[in-house]
Design a protein around this motif. Structure first.
Motif, PDB file in Angstrom:
ATOM      1  N   SER A  48       0.823  -1.125   0.090  1.00  0.00           N
ATOM      2  CA  SER A  48       0.149   0.025   0.045  1.00  0.00           C
ATOM      3  C   SER A  48       0.917   1.227  -0.075  1.00  0.00           C
ATOM      4  O   SER A  48       1.637   1.420   1.048  1.00  0.00           O
ATOM      5  CB  SER A  48      -0.953  -0.101   1.145  1.00  0.00           C
ATOM      6  N   LEU A  49       0.396   2.119  -0.898  1.00  0.00           N
ATOM      7  CA  LEU A  49       1.558   3.248  -1.041  1.00  0.00           C
ATOM      8  C   LEU A  49       0.618   4.546  -0.300  1.00  0.00           C
ATOM      9  O   LEU A  49       1.288   5.590  -0.447  1.00  0.00           O
ATOM     10  CB  LEU A  49       1.548   3.629  -2.635  1.00  0.00           C
ATOM     11  N   VAL A  50      -0.439   4.280   0.413  1.00  0.00           N
ATOM     12  CA  VAL A  50      -1.158   5.517   1.170  1.00  0.00           C
ATOM     13  C   VAL A  50      -0.976   4.860   2.563  1.00  0.00           C
ATOM     14  O   VAL A  50      -1.387   3.733   3.117  1.00  0.00           O
ATOM     15  CB  VAL A  50      -2.448   5.304   0.716  1.00  0.00           C
ATOM     16  N   ARG A  51      -0.722   6.034   3.600  1.00  0.00           N
ATOM     17  CA  ARG A  51      -0.453   5.888   4.744  1.00  0.00           C
ATOM     18  C   ARG A  51      -1.870   5.381   5.468  1.00  0.00           C
ATOM     19  O   ARG A  51      -2.928   6.129   4.972  1.00  0.00           O
ATOM     20  CB  ARG A  51       0.081   7.095   5.446  1.00  0.00           C
ATOM     21  N   ASP A  52      -1.905   4.679   6.603  1.00  0.00           N
ATOM     22  CA  ASP A  52      -3.300   4.335   7.043  1.00  0.00           C
ATOM     23  C   ASP A  52      -4.058   3.438   6.333  1.00  0.00           C
ATOM     24  O   ASP A  52      -5.375   3.261   6.706  1.00  0.00           O
ATOM     25  CB  ASP A  52      -4.049   5.603   7.698  1.00  0.00           C
ATOM     26  N   VAL A  53      -3.823   3.018   5.116  1.00  0.00           N
ATOM     27  CA  VAL A  53      -4.503   2.177   4.383  1.00  0.00           C
ATOM     28  C   VAL A  53      -3.787   0.844   4.209  1.00  0.00           C
ATOM     29  O   VAL A  53      -2.409   0.889   3.830  1.00  0.00           O
ATOM     30  CB  VAL A  53      -4.809   2.795   2.935  1.00  0.00           C
ATOM     31  N   ASP A  54      -4.559  -0.321   4.441  1.00  0.00           N
ATOM     32  CA  ASP A  54      -3.633  -1.621   4.602  1.00  0.00           C
ATOM     33  C   ASP A  54      -3.650  -2.171   3.028  1.00  0.00           C
ATOM     34  O   ASP A  54      -4.126  -1.737   2.343  1.00  0.00           O
ATOM     35  CB  ASP A  54      -4.280  -2.601   5.661  1.00  0.00           C
ATOM     36  N   VAL A  55      -3.097  -3.613   3.148  1.00  0.00           N
ATOM     37  CA  VAL A  55      -2.719  -4.105   1.813  1.00  0.00           C
ATOM     38  C   VAL A  55      -4.259  -4.614   1.136  1.00  0.00           C
ATOM     39  O   VAL A  55      -4.220  -4.962   0.106  1.00  0.00           O
ATOM     40  CB  VAL A  55      -2.121  -5.613   1.855  1.00  0.00           C
ATOM     41  N   ASN A  56      -5.121  -4.758   1.944  1.00  0.00           N
ATOM     42  CA  ASN A  56      -6.665  -5.104   1.404  1.00  0.00           C
ATOM     43  C   ASN A  56      -7.055  -3.778   1.141  1.00  0.00           C
ATOM     44  O   ASN A  56      -8.474  -3.683   0.811  1.00  0.00           O
ATOM     45  CB  ASN A  56      -7.350  -5.779   2.523  1.00  0.00           C
ATOM     46  N   GLY A  57      -6.903  -2.454   1.102  1.00  0.00           N
ATOM     47  CA  GLY A  57      -7.271  -1.199   1.027  1.00  0.00           C
ATOM     48  C   GLY A  57      -8.184  -0.626   1.698  1.00  0.00           C
ATOM     49  O   GLY A  57      -9.358   0.172   1.500  1.00  0.00           O
ATOM     50  N   GLN A  92       3.237 -10.390 -13.676  1.00  0.00           N
ATOM     51  CA  GLN A  92       2.487  -9.456 -13.637  1.00  0.00           C
ATOM     52  C   GLN A  92       2.891  -8.112 -12.805  1.00  0.00           C
ATOM     53  O   GLN A  92       3.192  -8.441 -11.497  1.00  0.00           O
ATOM     54  CB  GLN A  92       0.768  -9.647 -13.665  1.00  0.00           C
ATOM     55  N   LEU A  93       3.031  -6.840 -13.125  1.00  0.00           N
ATOM     56  CA  LEU A  93       3.396  -5.896 -12.209  1.00  0.00           C
ATOM     57  C   LEU A  93       2.160  -4.764 -12.480  1.00  0.00           C
ATOM     58  O   LEU A  93       2.178  -4.221 -13.864  1.00  0.00           O
ATOM     59  CB  LEU A  93       4.661  -5.354 -12.705  1.00  0.00           C
ATOM     60  N   GLY A  94       1.780  -4.390 -11.556  1.00  0.00           N
ATOM     61  CA  GLY A  94       0.438  -3.405 -11.841  1.00  0.00           C
ATOM     62  C   GLY A  94       0.257  -2.562 -10.448  1.00  0.00           C
ATOM     63  O   GLY A  94       0.868  -2.587  -9.561  1.00  0.00           O
ATOM     64  N   MET A  95      -0.614  -1.654 -10.763  1.00  0.00           N
ATOM     65  CA  MET A  95      -1.298  -0.768  -9.462  1.00  0.00           C
ATOM     66  C   MET A  95      -2.687  -0.714  -9.732  1.00  0.00           C
ATOM     67  O   MET A  95      -3.275  -0.896 -10.774  1.00  0.00           O
ATOM     68  CB  MET A  95      -0.606   0.539  -9.771  1.00  0.00           C
ATOM     69  N   GLN A  96      -3.470  -0.725  -8.365  1.00  0.00           N
ATOM     70  CA  GLN A  96      -4.552  -0.478  -8.361  1.00  0.00           C
ATOM     71  C   GLN A  96      -5.122   0.656  -7.675  1.00  0.00           C
ATOM     72  O   GLN A  96      -4.999   0.971  -6.467  1.00  0.00           O
ATOM     73  CB  GLN A  96      -5.348  -1.799  -7.724  1.00  0.00           C
ATOM     74  N   ILE A  97      -5.421   1.855  -8.332  1.00  0.00           N
ATOM     75  CA  ILE A  97      -5.777   2.979  -7.623  1.00  0.00           C
ATOM     76  C   ILE A  97      -7.317   3.206  -7.780  1.00  0.00           C
ATOM     77  O   ILE A  97      -8.010   3.369  -8.923  1.00  0.00           O
ATOM     78  CB  ILE A  97      -4.970   4.140  -8.649  1.00  0.00           C
ATOM     79  N   ASP A  98      -7.819   3.230  -6.608  1.00  0.00           N
ATOM     80  CA  ASP A  98      -9.165   3.527  -6.338  1.00  0.00           C
ATOM     81  C   ASP A  98      -9.561   4.928  -5.832  1.00  0.00           C
ATOM     82  O   ASP A  98      -8.945   5.556  -4.869  1.00  0.00           O
ATOM     83  CB  ASP A  98      -9.639   2.401  -5.259  1.00  0.00           C
ATOM     84  N   GLN A  99     -10.378   5.712  -6.293  1.00  0.00           N
ATOM     85  CA  GLN A  99     -10.669   7.191  -5.892  1.00  0.00           C
ATOM     86  C   GLN A  99     -12.137   7.132  -5.753  1.00  0.00           C
ATOM     87  O   GLN A  99     -13.088   6.632  -6.665  1.00  0.00           O
ATOM     88  CB  GLN A  99     -10.351   8.027  -7.243  1.00  0.00           C
ATOM     89  N   ASN A 115      -4.242   3.079  -3.017  1.00  0.00           N
ATOM     90  CA  ASN A 115      -3.305   2.931  -4.091  1.00  0.00           C
ATOM     91  C   ASN A 115      -2.260   1.746  -3.651  1.00  0.00           C
ATOM     92  O   ASN A 115      -1.542   1.917  -3.026  1.00  0.00           O
ATOM     93  CB  ASN A 115      -2.245   4.320  -4.227  1.00  0.00           C
ATOM     94  N   LEU A 116      -2.331   0.601  -4.482  1.00  0.00           N
ATOM     95  CA  LEU A 116      -1.845  -0.509  -4.133  1.00  0.00           C
ATOM     96  C   LEU A 116      -1.016  -0.810  -5.334  1.00  0.00           C
ATOM     97  O   LEU A 116      -1.286  -0.935  -6.724  1.00  0.00           O
ATOM     98  CB  LEU A 116      -2.907  -1.498  -3.880  1.00  0.00           C
ATOM     99  N   LEU A 117       0.133  -1.127  -4.852  1.00  0.00           N
ATOM    100  CA  LEU A 117       1.517  -1.866  -5.731  1.00  0.00           C
ATOM    101  C   LEU A 117       1.078  -3.343  -5.642  1.00  0.00           C
ATOM    102  O   LEU A 117       1.152  -3.943  -4.722  1.00  0.00           O
ATOM    103  CB  LEU A 117       2.623  -1.237  -5.522  1.00  0.00           C
TER     104      LEU A 117
END
Length: 392
Positions: free
Chosen positions: A63-72, A361-368, A382-384
């Motif tokens: 997870s590339l966002v502070r206070d957000v875990d690997v499950n979003g 596979q290398l990707g990102m999941q960006i949820d807004q 923002n998950l890598l």
């Protein structure tokens, strides 16, 4: 906005008359793993052919966002937020038996789901199919009813990191994913310029691995597909039914095809729009809220577009390099002030062997979201993701 995106994708295809054939891994009815022949026993009167297959997917998520875990999930008060982890996404095993030239039985399980709560999980496919001819076939048991483009592909050959948000939402409402019921399907005009495929299903609609239905209502779905997904195809989907004595419906439209760009380059484009009742959300609410409005007021809709550029290569076992970018808009409650989710999933993948026998596979999941809800998954993230796959 999302409807214009879908129609733009459809028009884009209609002005590409020079699209040529492409070897696609989509099948009808949908298969969920690659199966290898292991034993064949010929006995007078019938054929006994058993095949086994499976897929293994492992991933690393950060997870590339502070206070957000690997499950979003947003965890503002947690003492320590797990922001990176290795995990097993899928460990599927499939057995398929061809008892005769007409009867086939299949079982598919996902052993990775033993890592958590197994209720309603683990067993995915469990069905018997009967083939009369190309136009008339039947399936009974637990299977994926054909109610959209994503139902035609196993998850291990999709051109993104995972299925779309709308697939899982419509699946949890009983229209897609693994359901228990009966289906009739077939194809016409296979050798013509515009072949036609159809599928009609009736299912319990309360998802997989259930002892029985949870009410007397059933969900009926139908799909018509015109064209060839190797070139250009159009799918029309519709469904209706009853959940706890209230009528529900769903509908959808999808477009897919392949556009050759150069001898080694092609563009695979998929786009889909769906709309229907979100009765799962409705019945999860308190009775005091549900008493004021019926399920007809709870509507979800979503659209996605997925372009995938594929460069075909023959370097040792490496067969292709692919670049994709899926954009999705999904509103789980469009008639109320709900959270609207927009997802961006860029990905690059290296494919090895045939039909993604090996894949990196290398990707990102960006949820807004249009509004964040603290302490929930309805929060910007923002998950890598790095995923490794092997099909056998």
């Amino acid at each position: 906005m999302h409807t214009r995106i879908l129609f733009s994708a459809a028009l884009f295809f209609l002005f590409i008359p020079y699209a040529h054939a492409y070897v696609s891994t989509a099948v009808w009815p949908p298969a969920d793993t690659t199966a290898r022949d292991t034993t064949i026993e010929k006995i007078t009167g019938f054929i006994k052919k058993i095949s086994f297959g499976g897929v293994f997917q492992a991933r690393y998520t950060a997870s590339l966002v502070r206070d957000v875990d690997v499950n979003g999930i947003h965890r503002p008060d947690a003492e320590e937020v797990v922001r990176n982890s290795f995990s097993i996404k899928r460990a599927r095993l499939q057995a398929k038996a061809q008892v005769s030239d007409r009867f086939t039985a299949a079982v598919l399980i996902n052993l990775a789901e033993f890592s958590g709560d197994t209720k309603g999980k683990v067993l995915e496919n469990a069905y018997i199919s009967y083939r009369w001819n190309d136009a008339v076939n039947f399936t009974v048991g637990q299977f994926r009813p054909s109610f959209g483009l994503e139902d035609l592909y196993p998850v291990d050959i999709i051109r993104s990191m995972d299925f779309s948000n709308q697939y899982y939402a419509f699946g949890s409402n009983g229209w897609q994913s693994f359901q228990i019921g009966v289906s009739m399907f077939g194809s016409f005009n296979k050798d013509s310029k515009v072949p036609v495929k159809y599928a009609v299903s009736v299912v319990n609609g309360n998802n997989r691995n259930q002892v029985s239905d949870n009410d007397n209502g059933k969900l009926a779905t139908a799909r018509l597909e015109f064209g060839n997904m190797n070139k250009l195809s159009l799918g029309l989907n519709g469904g209706f039914g009853a959940v706890k004595r209230q009528g529900v419906y769903a509908s959808g439209l999808d477009v897919s095809g392949v556009i050759p760009l150069a001898p080694k380059w092609d563009l695979q484009l998929q786009s889909e729009y769906k709309l229907g009742n979100n009765h799962q959300l409705y019945y999860s609410m308190a009775d005091s809220i549900r008493s004021r409005e019926g399920v007809s007021r709870y509507i979800m809709d979503g659209v996605y577009i997925l372009p995938n550029f594929r460069y075909k290569i023959n370097y040792h076992k490496l067969t292709s390099i692919e670049f994709s970018m899926r954009y999705e808009y999904f509103d789980e409650d469009k008639k109320h002030d709900g959270a609207i989710r927009q997802s961006y999933i860029p990905m690059i993948s290296l494919a090895f062997l045939k039909d993604y026998g090996g894949r990196i596979q290398l990707g990102m999941q960006i949820d807004q979201y249009n509004k964040d809800i603290p302490g929930t998954k309805t929060h910007n993230s923002n998950l890598l993701i790095v995923q490794v796959q092997c099909r056998f």
